[in-house]
Design an enzyme around this catalytic site. Structure first.
Site, PDB file in Angstrom:
ATOM      1  N   CYS A  89       8.532  -1.964 -21.963  1.00  0.00           N
ATOM      2  CA  CYS A  89       7.682  -2.385 -23.070  1.00  0.00           C
ATOM      3  C   CYS A  89       7.061  -3.760 -22.748  1.00  0.00           C
ATOM      4  O   CYS A  89       6.474  -3.939 -21.682  1.00  0.00           O
ATOM      5  CB  CYS A  89       8.491  -2.403 -24.365  1.00  0.00           C
ATOM      6  N   GLN A  90       7.196  -4.730 -23.619  1.00  0.00           N
ATOM      7  CA  GLN A  90       6.658  -6.061 -23.352  1.00  0.00           C
ATOM      8  C   GLN A  90       7.313  -6.672 -22.116  1.00  0.00           C
ATOM      9  O   GLN A  90       6.681  -7.434 -21.375  1.00  0.00           O
ATOM     10  CB  GLN A  90       6.879  -6.960 -24.566  1.00  0.00           C
TER      11      GLN A  90
END
Length: 375
Positions: free
Chosen positions: A157-158
């Protein structure tokens, strides 16, 4: 005109069946209340894979996951990064649904970063501080602990964006790069706009730069509750139903109930987003798409994805409603690696990280085989 009297099949059927449904609902509610009454916090512990602290910088911690007794030396070292806006504990939800645990079982020397919970002193930390400061220190510490000169970097994800930027800025320190459900081209979803996915993209791009500046200047760090509300709005009906229909259904089985409660416990523990990093994340990436344009700066240096020349495995899911797959698959058009591959996992954005059974083994085998072929 006269109507025929109701036949034996219909007469009284609705009241009786309705009464049966009511009785069954009451039984399930009683079962839910009974199980919840005896459930304690210790029953829903998260991040239970054994680990030891390697390094600490403020509230940010680098852990090394303990290997099983049968593991031998020479295991490939992997450093796992999750998002700043969520606890890494989702990667270690419970023993049979632990992404971290599956990597350890695969024979890897696993390190994981806990980004902690930012306080007011962290509001000026931008993405450059995280990548060129904290992450670089953790990479060096992991390499020293494992006795290697380069790390296998694994970002989700991030955390995938952070690992990608680090690989571009410090390519000599990264042996292989794996990204999972990581946004790369923040405008790629514009080519296939859908109402059931990419809500965060629409919201962030609708903001004016002045809105973002006012938000950060006023709050310092962006409270985790704001992100929580945004994620809830992506699936409003599911969010409304989960504390009655979903909970009642899950409570009929102790294992399912504990799994439900562990996920809810993780969702309730939302770290704030450091102010300066949030400003870059919303403005430079979501609004202006600077990463793929080669204009994103960290500590005064531009992030050039063409410098990502190590082998890359890019994992995505076609059913990701948070990061549409086009945003992730765009990576192949921007990295400089000649050894690029991608793989579509089964599940949703969070589902692929907490998968059990067949899907868990498929992810485990894919990662282990890919790394083994490149060690």
């Amino acid at each position: 005109m006269t109507r025929n009297p109701p036949g034996p099949e219909t007469a009284g059927a609705d009241p009786v069946s309705g009464l049966h449904r009511l009785i069954e609902t009451q039984r399930r509610l009683a079962e839910t209340a009974s199980r919840m009454a005896v459930t304690r916090d210790r029953d829903v512990r998260l991040a239970t894979t054994p680990k030891t602290e390697v390094m600490r910088v403020g509230d940010k911690i680098l852990y090394r996951c303990d290997a099983p007794p049968m593991a031998t030396g020479g295991r490939p070292a992997v450093l796992v990064l999750y998002a700043l806006v969520g606890s890494y504990a989702v990667l270690d939800l419970q023993p049979d649904r632990s992404f971290i645990g599956s990597l350890v079982e695969a024979g890897l020397d696993v390190f994981v970063v806990d980004w902690g919970h930012p306080n007011r002193a962290c509001q000026h930390d931008d993405l450059g501080d995280y990548v060129e400061g904290y992450l670089d220190a953790f990479v060096d510490a992991a390499c020293d602990a494992s006795g290697t000169d380069r790390i296998n970097l694994f970002g989700l994800c991030q955390g995938g964006v952070l690992s990608l930027c680090y690989s571009a800025l410090f390519p000599d320190k990264v042996r292989n790069l794996i990204t999972v459900a990581a946004p790369v081209d923040f405008h790629a979803d514009k080519q296939d706009l859908r109402p059931d996915r990419g809500f965060m993209n629409h919201w962030a791009r609708s903001l004016e730069k002045s809105d973002i500046e006012l938000l950060v200047d006023t709050l310092g760090n962006i409270p985790g509750d704001i992100g929580g509300i945004a994620f809830t709005l992506m699936t409003p009906m599911r969010s409304l139903a989960k504390y009655n229909l979903t909970l009642i259904e899950a409570s009929q089985d102790e294992g399912r109930l504990l799994n439900f409660l562990r996920m809810e416990k993780w969702l309730a523990d939302r770290p704030a987003h450091p102010g300066a990093a949030a400003r870059q994340w919303l403005n430079d990436l979501y609004r202006e798409n600077r990463l793929v344009r080669g204009e994103l700066e960290m500590a005064g240096e531009k992030v050039d994805l063409g410098r990502v020349t190590m082998p890359v495995l890019n994992i995505y899911t076609e059913t990701d409603h948070i990061i549409p797959p086009a945003m992730t698959r765009a990576l192949k058009h921007h990295v400089g690696s000649r050894d690029y591959s991608e793989w579509a996992a089964k599940g949703g954005h969070i589902g692929i990280m907490v998968a059990g059974g067949v899907n868990r083994r498929a992810m485990q085998n894919k990662i282990a085989d890919w790394l083994s072929a490149r060690q």
